[in-house]
Design an enzyme around this catalytic site. Sequence first.
Site, PDB file in Angstrom:
ATOM      1  N   LYS A   1     -15.257   3.575   8.144  1.00 18.31           N
ATOM      2  CA  LYS A   1     -13.998   2.848   7.936  1.00 18.31           C
ATOM      3  C   LYS A   1     -14.267   1.391   8.217  1.00 18.31           C
ATOM      4  O   LYS A   1     -15.198   1.046   8.950  1.00 18.31           O
ATOM      5  CB  LYS A   1     -12.913   3.357   8.890  1.00 18.31           C
TER       6      LYS A   1
HETATM    7  P1  NAD Z   1      -0.291   0.984   1.801  1.00 10.89           P
HETATM    8  O1  NAD Z   1      -0.570  -0.309   2.450  1.00 10.89           O
HETATM    9  O2  NAD Z   1      -0.354   1.088   0.314  1.00 10.89           O
HETATM   10  O3  NAD Z   1       1.157   1.521   2.225  1.00 10.89           O
HETATM   11  C1  NAD Z   1       1.584   1.622   3.557  1.00 10.89           C
HETATM   12  C2  NAD Z   1       3.085   1.802   3.567  1.00 10.89           C
HETATM   13  O4  NAD Z   1       3.514   2.003   4.909  1.00 10.89           O
HETATM   14  C3  NAD Z   1       3.859   0.599   3.057  1.00 10.89           C
HETATM   15  O5  NAD Z   1       5.018   1.057   2.367  1.00 10.89           O
HETATM   16  C4  NAD Z   1       4.266  -0.118   4.341  1.00 10.89           C
HETATM   17  O6  NAD Z   1       5.434  -0.920   4.175  1.00 10.89           O
HETATM   18  C5  NAD Z   1       4.529   1.069   5.223  1.00 10.89           C
HETATM   19  N1  NAD Z   1       4.463   0.748   6.648  1.00 10.89           N
HETATM   20  C6  NAD Z   1       3.595  -0.068   7.290  1.00 10.89           C
HETATM   21  N2  NAD Z   1       3.880  -0.115   8.586  1.00 10.89           N
HETATM   22  C7  NAD Z   1       4.931   0.693   8.782  1.00 10.89           C
HETATM   23  C8  NAD Z   1       5.692   1.049   9.916  1.00 10.89           C
HETATM   24  N3  NAD Z   1       5.409   0.556  11.126  1.00 10.89           N
HETATM   25  N4  NAD Z   1       6.722   1.922   9.745  1.00 10.89           N
HETATM   26  C9  NAD Z   1       6.989   2.415   8.517  1.00 10.89           C
HETATM   27  N5  NAD Z   1       6.314   2.110   7.415  1.00 10.89           N
HETATM   28  C10 NAD Z   1       5.310   1.257   7.555  1.00 10.89           C
HETATM   29  O7  NAD Z   1      -1.285   2.040   2.469  1.00 10.89           O
HETATM   30  P2  NAD Z   1      -1.746   3.458   1.911  1.00 10.89           P
HETATM   31  O8  NAD Z   1      -3.057   3.291   1.235  1.00 10.89           O
HETATM   32  O9  NAD Z   1      -0.628   4.119   1.201  1.00 10.89           O
HETATM   33  O10 NAD Z   1      -2.064   4.219   3.272  1.00 10.89           O
HETATM   34  C11 NAD Z   1      -1.065   4.873   4.033  1.00 10.89           C
HETATM   35  C12 NAD Z   1      -1.716   5.892   4.956  1.00 10.89           C
HETATM   36  O11 NAD Z   1      -2.452   6.838   4.165  1.00 10.89           O
HETATM   37  C13 NAD Z   1      -2.733   5.318   5.948  1.00 10.89           C
HETATM   38  O12 NAD Z   1      -2.702   6.089   7.126  1.00 10.89           O
HETATM   39  C14 NAD Z   1      -4.056   5.521   5.238  1.00 10.89           C
HETATM   40  O13 NAD Z   1      -5.152   5.540   6.133  1.00 10.89           O
HETATM   41  C15 NAD Z   1      -3.807   6.871   4.619  1.00 10.89           C
HETATM   42  N6  NAD Z   1      -4.672   7.222   3.486  1.00 10.89           N
HETATM   43  C16 NAD Z   1      -4.764   6.413   2.402  1.00 10.89           C
HETATM   44  C17 NAD Z   1      -5.563   6.788   1.340  1.00 10.89           C
HETATM   45  C18 NAD Z   1      -5.639   5.983   0.072  1.00 10.89           C
HETATM   46  O14 NAD Z   1      -6.248   6.463  -0.894  1.00 10.89           O
HETATM   47  N7  NAD Z   1      -5.033   4.814  -0.024  1.00 10.89           N
HETATM   48  C19 NAD Z   1      -6.295   7.986   1.397  1.00 10.89           C
HETATM   49  C20 NAD Z   1      -6.171   8.792   2.521  1.00 10.89           C
HETATM   50  C21 NAD Z   1      -5.354   8.402   3.559  1.00 10.89           C
END
Ligand code: NAD
Length: 413
Positions: A102
Amino acid sequence: MSALDSANHQLAEAVKQLGLDDGLHQLLATPRRSMQVAVPLRRDDGTMTVLAGYRVQHNLSRGPAKGGIRFHPHTDLDEVRALAMWMTWKCALIGIPYGGAKGGVAVDPRLLSRNELERVTRRYASEIMPIIGPEKDIPAPDVGTDEQTMAWMMDTYSAHQGYTVTGVVTGKPVSVGGSLGRGGATSRGVMYATFSALRAAAVDHRGATVAVQGFGKVGGLAAQYLHDAGCNVVAVSDVKGGVYNPRGLNPAALIRHLRSGAESVVGYPGTDEISNDELIELDVDVLVPAALEGVISDENADRIQARFVVEGANGPTTPDADAVLEDRGIVVVPDILANAGGVAVSYFEWVQDLQAYFWSEDEVNDRLKVLMERAYDEVSELADQRGVSLRTAAQMIGVGRVAEAHRLRGLYP
Ligand code: NAD
């Protein structure tokens, strides 16, 4: 409890169940490489600021390291270590030939101009360049980064090599070596994991009520796919708050609303405003936390009303909360299983890049479905056999496969 505490606690539980010795436990708990870099940024107004960047390769025993890059103001080395460890178990669990990694930069991307964001990305990419590469470590998007970030990283790496190296990152735009289906892969995987859990409990997904915390890359499309498949998505949220409508939201319209420039889902016509805390405690069938770590903790676990928690985010449930939810009969589909669709299709993207031969979207989606359903079945079978939670079973499979790789490869020297 920090994300690293949670990750270590979960590892210890798997180690105990598997009966591994202390030395191996220590090896599995320790990141193979941790890199901290300075990322100097020239702001548009001519001033300079220096950001902290990280890349942690947790384990390399099953193949090159793999994991996302996070741009978030609270990112630090311990958080990146926890997320890297979860990537190791996730890749092993779904049977793809990677270790876990990461990375991150402690910055709020929303406060940077597009040019500043490009400079941060390129400088960070060049600082971690000695340890990344298609055979070494392959970054991907995470919170606060996206396809454009990956295009800049790929371009920076390629400029230094002197030729185009598409396989150095995944989650790229399709026109520069990305895979069809990667954009929605994590969300599609969340949907398959939800359906598997509901099916196992003989619950029809059609009409099942769903709340999604975090309407970003993962949560936004998860809400849309679940809605399109017949679920009733009643609440979604982002960092500014949430919206609720018991008759159901239209996630596709909400996504369009954000793409056309709205800063938040809050205030969308025909919805009531709710807070993130209220969303987590809604009386729904399925809760999908898809934002950040630690949102279900000992402070709110006894008030969770959902029957199923499907972890789109990494580490949203602390071990204390896990114990409470388990006691209360709430099924938690753990992160390393529920959100593995993203890294699965990242793997497909890397394979396509290495072969320079690209698949159709149906091929990608079909292979993803097979892989997710197989992983769910393996986890649920082991959970039944051993009388443990889905989390412990998933960790046991992931940790067990990495331990096996160490045993077979032996210890050098
Ligand atoms: P992103 O930045 O696209 O979206 C994050 C979302 O969470 C946004 O809508 C943001 O406004 C919201 N957010 C941020 N802080 C917040 C809070 N304190 N309370 C409520 N909402 C909040 O990120 P993402 O890529 O969608 O990732 C989200 C989660 O999924 C993370 O834990 C990431 O590690 C995990 N993840 C992502 C992927 C991927 O392919 N992008 C794959 C596996 C896991």
